[in-house]
Design a protein around this motif. Structure first.
Motif: not given
Length: 419
Positions: A8, A92, A150, A152, A159
């Motif tokens: 990120t 996510g 997605r 992180s 990520r």
């Protein structure tokens, strides 16, 4: 897996800061900065490792309820994601890719997972269920997916974006509009399921009877003959008949926009015509007619649907989900299909219609007890010309409700009696 930069903005900044620390530590001989830089890189590496080592996905399956979506109606999509994880994972964001034929909000929070080993699952295997709702927007068969997840790490340094390639074909059927029944016109239009009496003699004593067969109505039992023969007898003179109807759609390319040739759901006029076609079939079948569905070339689009068989109407929706226009123009030769035939209602759905077309199809009206003509783009006095030949006519607009146009067509003029 989609190949993207795994860090990120925060993680990228941490790496840049670590490099700066190494440079300054070397120039200023500050070992503390060197340790701090190493600590930053270790934190970033641990974040990346936690994401890419902790979770492995196996499969994605989707199911829809109902399985076939009609334009304008909703369906529930249930997605099951198979996951294997030996270590806890962070939450996510998931997003399912919707095709142009579907509308909806297909996104949400993908839950955090605990260690599969602690739960006793073999290899850390478990499943995650996701649910959302879609609305049919365009007729056709559309691929739903892929699914993207997605996530992180807890510190927001790294990520991971995972793309599940599985796609699920979704059939979007034409919209079915609830139309007014033909009950008020049963006598003139061939009627609902009805009984005809062919008297073979004068008076009840002269009626012909036959032995009772499985399926005969109890109302047809001839009690005098039953008492005389000592077995159940039924009146032979009563014959149940099923009225017939035909629904015809014009697929000639010149009567629609070029898009109608290429793919379903792209020409609003053609979509209105397909919707009118299936809506008329649903209405006639519900009213008890045995309906044949064909195009102006005579191609049968659906085998005969018996009166009351709404399950076959659902099959028709699937059949017409991919219907497109064709280059042949057989509308002027439509009277050949009904030459020498006397039938119940005939519903003809066309696109562009001019006075010459109306004159060409005029003879068809005389073979039907209730000829109905629906046009999406009539020119000039085409509808008046068709009405002069006996058609019950109406213009249908893709932007307006079909039901009033249908009611107007059914109720207009005097019903024909086939001679």
């Amino acid at each position: 897996m989609r190949r993207v930069w795994p860090l990120t903005a925060r993680g990228t900044g941490a790496v840049v800061l670590a490099i700066v620390c190494f440079i300054v530590a070397n120039e200023a001989s500050l070992s503390e900065l060197m340790y701090f830089g190493i600590l930053l890189l270790a934190a970033v590496a641990a974040s990346v490792g936690a994401l890419y080592v902790g979770r492995r996905t196996e499969s994605v399956t989707r199911s829809l309820s109902p399985e076939v979506v009609s334009v304008g109606l909703e369906a529930r999509v249930a997605v099951r994601v198979g996951v294997r994880s030996a270590v806890p994972t962070a939450p996510g964001i998931w997003r399912d890719t919707l095709p142009p034929g579907l509308r909806g909000k297909a996104t949400g929070v993908f839950p955090a997972l605990g260690s599969g080993l602690l739960g006793g699952e073999r290899g850390g295997a478990r499943s995650v269920d996701l649910v959302y709702t879609v609305t049919g927007a365009r007729r056709g068969v559309h691929p739903l997916g892929p699914l993207t997840v997605r996530s992180s790490d807890p510190f927001g340094l790294a990520r991971r974006t995972v793309l599940f390639g599985e796609r699920t074909p979704v059939t979007v059927a034409p919209a079915v509009i609830d139309l007014a029944p033909l009950v008020d016109y049963a006598g003139a239009a061939g009627g609902m399921l009805h009984t005809t009496n062919d008297q073979l003699g004068q008076g009840a004593d002269n009626l012909v009877a036959r032995p009772y067969a499985s399926g005969d109505s109890m109302r047809r039992i001839h009690w005098r003959a039953t008492a005389h023969r000592d077995e159940l007898m039924v009146r032979q003179e009563e014959q149940e008949s099923t009225p017939e109807a035909s629904v015809v759609i014009d697929r000639a390319a010149r009567r629609w926009s070029p898009e109608a040739l290429q793919a379903p759901g792209t020409d609003p006029g053609f979509e209105a015509a397909v919707s009118a076609c299936v809506s008329a079939v649903a209405r006639l079948v519900h009213d008890g007619y045995a309906v044949e569905v064909l195009d102006t070339e005579g191609t049968v689009l659906m085998e005969r649907i018996d009166g009351g068989d709404m399950t076959s109407v659902d099959g028709l929706l699937v059949q017409l989900a991919t219907l497109t226009a064709r280059r042949d123009d057989e509308l002027p030769r439509l009277p050949r299909l009904f030459a020498g035939v006397s039938t119940g209602p005939i519903v003809l759905v066309v696109g562009r219609l001019d006075a010459s077309d109306a004159a060409a199809i005029g003879p068809v009206a005389h073979h039907s007890t209730l000829p109905i003509l629906l046009a999406t783009a009539p020119f000039g006095a085409a509808l008046d010309r068709a009405a002069d030949h006996g058609w019950h006519v109406a213009s249908i607009d893709p932007e307006r409700d079909l039901a009033p146009a249908w009611a107007n067509a059914v109720g207009r003029g005097v019903h024909h009696v086939v001679g």
